[in-house]
Design a protein around this motif. Sequence first.
Motif, mmCIF file in Angstrom:
data_model
loop_
_atom_site.group_PDB
_atom_site.id
_atom_site.type_symbol
_atom_site.label_atom_id
_atom_site.label_comp_id
_atom_site.label_asym_id
_atom_site.label_seq_id
_atom_site.Cartn_x
_atom_site.Cartn_y
_atom_site.Cartn_z
ATOM 1 N N ILE A 179 0.849 -1.216 0.000
ATOM 2 C CA ILE A 179 0.000 0.000 0.000
ATOM 3 C C ILE A 179 0.871 1.247 0.000
ATOM 4 O O ILE A 179 0.584 2.219 -0.721
ATOM 5 C CB ILE A 179 -0.976 0.008 1.202
ATOM 6 N N LYS A 180 1.935 1.226 0.773
ATOM 7 C CA LYS A 180 2.813 2.398 0.789
ATOM 8 C C LYS A 180 3.380 2.659 -0.610
ATOM 9 O O LYS A 180 3.442 3.796 -1.066
ATOM 10 C CB LYS A 180 3.956 2.195 1.787
ATOM 11 N N ALA A 181 3.744 1.585 -1.288
ATOM 12 C CA ALA A 181 4.300 1.742 -2.641
ATOM 13 C C ALA A 181 3.222 2.276 -3.593
ATOM 14 O O ALA A 181 3.475 3.156 -4.408
ATOM 15 C CB ALA A 181 4.847 0.405 -3.131
ATOM 16 N N GLU A 182 2.012 1.757 -3.463
ATOM 17 C CA GLU A 182 0.929 2.176 -4.366
ATOM 18 C C GLU A 182 0.536 3.647 -4.126
ATOM 19 O O GLU A 182 0.304 4.392 -5.065
ATOM 20 C CB GLU A 182 -0.290 1.266 -4.149
ATOM 21 N N MET A 183 0.488 4.058 -2.866
ATOM 22 C CA MET A 183 0.026 5.433 -2.587
ATOM 23 C C MET A 183 1.124 6.476 -2.783
ATOM 24 O O MET A 183 0.829 7.645 -3.037
ATOM 25 C CB MET A 183 -0.575 5.522 -1.182
ATOM 26 N N GLY A 184 2.369 6.071 -2.649
ATOM 27 C CA GLY A 184 3.495 6.991 -2.884
ATOM 28 C C GLY A 184 3.347 8.277 -2.088
ATOM 29 O O GLY A 184 3.042 8.253 -0.893
ATOM 30 N N LEU A 225 -4.245 2.023 6.700
ATOM 31 C CA LEU A 225 -3.746 2.110 5.320
ATOM 32 C C LEU A 225 -4.761 1.548 4.338
ATOM 33 O O LEU A 225 -4.992 2.125 3.251
ATOM 34 C CB LEU A 225 -2.420 1.336 5.198
ATOM 35 N N GLU A 226 -5.388 0.433 4.677
ATOM 36 C CA GLU A 226 -6.348 -0.180 3.736
ATOM 37 C C GLU A 226 -7.586 0.711 3.579
ATOM 38 O O GLU A 226 -8.141 0.818 2.483
ATOM 39 C CB GLU A 226 -6.691 -1.603 4.186
ATOM 40 N N GLU A 227 -7.986 1.381 4.659
ATOM 41 C CA GLU A 227 -9.114 2.310 4.564
ATOM 42 C C GLU A 227 -8.721 3.510 3.687
ATOM 43 O O GLU A 227 -9.491 3.963 2.843
ATOM 44 C CB GLU A 227 -9.519 2.800 5.964
ATOM 45 N N ALA A 228 -7.509 4.024 3.916
ATOM 46 C CA ALA A 228 -7.045 5.193 3.144
ATOM 47 C C ALA A 228 -6.964 4.857 1.654
ATOM 48 O O ALA A 228 -7.329 5.672 0.798
ATOM 49 C CB ALA A 228 -5.684 5.647 3.658
ATOM 50 N N LEU A 229 -6.521 3.646 1.364
ATOM 51 C CA LEU A 229 -6.361 3.235 -0.043
ATOM 52 C C LEU A 229 -7.678 3.301 -0.806
ATOM 53 O O LEU A 229 -7.721 3.671 -1.978
ATOM 54 C CB LEU A 229 -5.788 1.810 -0.078
ATOM 55 N N VAL A 230 -8.774 2.980 -0.132
ATOM 56 C CA VAL A 230 -10.080 3.007 -0.814
ATOM 57 C C VAL A 230 -10.837 4.316 -0.519
ATOM 58 O O VAL A 230 -12.038 4.417 -0.751
ATOM 59 C CB VAL A 230 -10.953 1.772 -0.450
ATOM 60 N N GLY A 231 -10.117 5.307 0.003
ATOM 61 C CA GLY A 231 -10.713 6.636 0.191
ATOM 62 C C GLY A 231 -11.621 6.776 1.402
ATOM 63 O O GLY A 231 -12.349 7.763 1.526
ATOM 64 N N GLN A 232 -11.571 5.804 2.313
ATOM 65 C CA GLN A 232 -12.379 5.902 3.543
ATOM 66 C C GLN A 232 -11.632 6.724 4.586
ATOM 67 O O GLN A 232 -10.436 6.506 4.797
ATOM 68 C CB GLN A 232 -12.622 4.497 4.130
ATOM 69 N N LYS A 233 -12.357 7.651 5.235
ATOM 70 C CA LYS A 233 -11.686 8.488 6.243
ATOM 71 C C LYS A 233 -11.950 7.961 7.654
ATOM 72 O O LYS A 233 -12.351 8.702 8.553
ATOM 73 C CB LYS A 233 -12.162 9.928 6.094
#
Length: 366
Positions: A31-36, A333-341
């Motif tokens: 996830i860290k790599a994907e979100m940069g 991180l998984e919530e952030a990846l799908v735009g959940q706050k």
Amino acid sequence: MSILDALKKPGLPERYKNLTEEEMVKRVVAIKAEMGERLYLPAHHYQKDEVVQFADDTGDSLQLAQLAARNKKAETIIFCGVHFMAETADILTETQQTVILPDMRAGCSMADMANILQTERAWSKLQMLFSDTILPLTYVNSTAAIKAFVGKYGGATVTSSNAMAMVDWGFTQKERILFLPDQHLGRNTAYELGVPLEAMAVWDPITDTLEYEGDYNEIKVILWKGHCSVHEKFTEENIDKVRREFPDMNVIVHPECSFEVVEQSDFSGSTKMIIETIEQAQPGSKWAIGTEMNLVNRIIQQHPDKTIVSLNPNMCPCLTMNRIDLPHLLWALEEALVGQKTNQIKVESDTAFYAIQALNRMLARA
Ligand code: 13P
Ligand code: SF4
């Protein structure tokens, strides 16, 4: 937000409770790599190693505030620290940036020792006693509401890195200082600046009384009766014991420790100062450290060429800092990846308006 409100929030979903460490690490890295650069992950020095290994930056409270203020790129800031630090980050970042605290129960018992109602009550009583001669200063370990209160009355925030400079500045503004909420940092700092103990009073927010024997005109500093439940566990007996057993041991403590402990130690300073002092120390030197255990254990591991122990051998980590662990980090991180706050820290704009004034007065002098 109180701990009771935090407990009403949804906790870690079941699906994170049985994952292996290997699986969690793999997912965090991906996830860290994907979100940069859309993601920023700062961590306080008291965080667990399992979290710190993924931090973009680590720092003391001042550094973390400065880093948050500087970061304009990240859409999401996953703050690995405690509630007041995440609030500070939210106040100092742009409206479109989202600050997430991976576990809402990661509070700070010291920050909870000053609430806004108590502070307003104290202020009106102190105004009656001292009229307009007091400047309020608050340790950053305080709620956004307290920071706003201080900002509104011309005061500033303080960290353990800049307390001397800020209290010194405070005396250029007013005759007296009200120092919230850590009596120990306030006392240690004022004493170092030459204010005698006899010129310091203590405000008890439970009984609404000023503890002082003498002429009120002599009072220069009013210390809020709060403390850190971690640092109060270091005692003079700990220092005596370590000095008896190892006469050449250096004692270094955080200024949240009591006056007696700081006075008897060889050095005191913020987590950054403690880290840097040990880094610069001679190989073979001996150190007893009086601060939180996650950090002490990390310093021990990083310096096999020095003898390093905790000043109190029965010390444990800060339990609220420890709320942030690998499963909570992965969830955030998984919530952030799908735009959940999920677990967003959002300081109301009225509060932020005054709190930023207190923070900026500090950052301008940091
Ligand atoms: P610093 O890292 O700023 O020294 O603060 C220590 C602390 O107790 C944070 O809660
Ligand atoms: Fe609060 Fe003390 Fe823990 Fe720091 S170490 S977060 S001051 S309880």
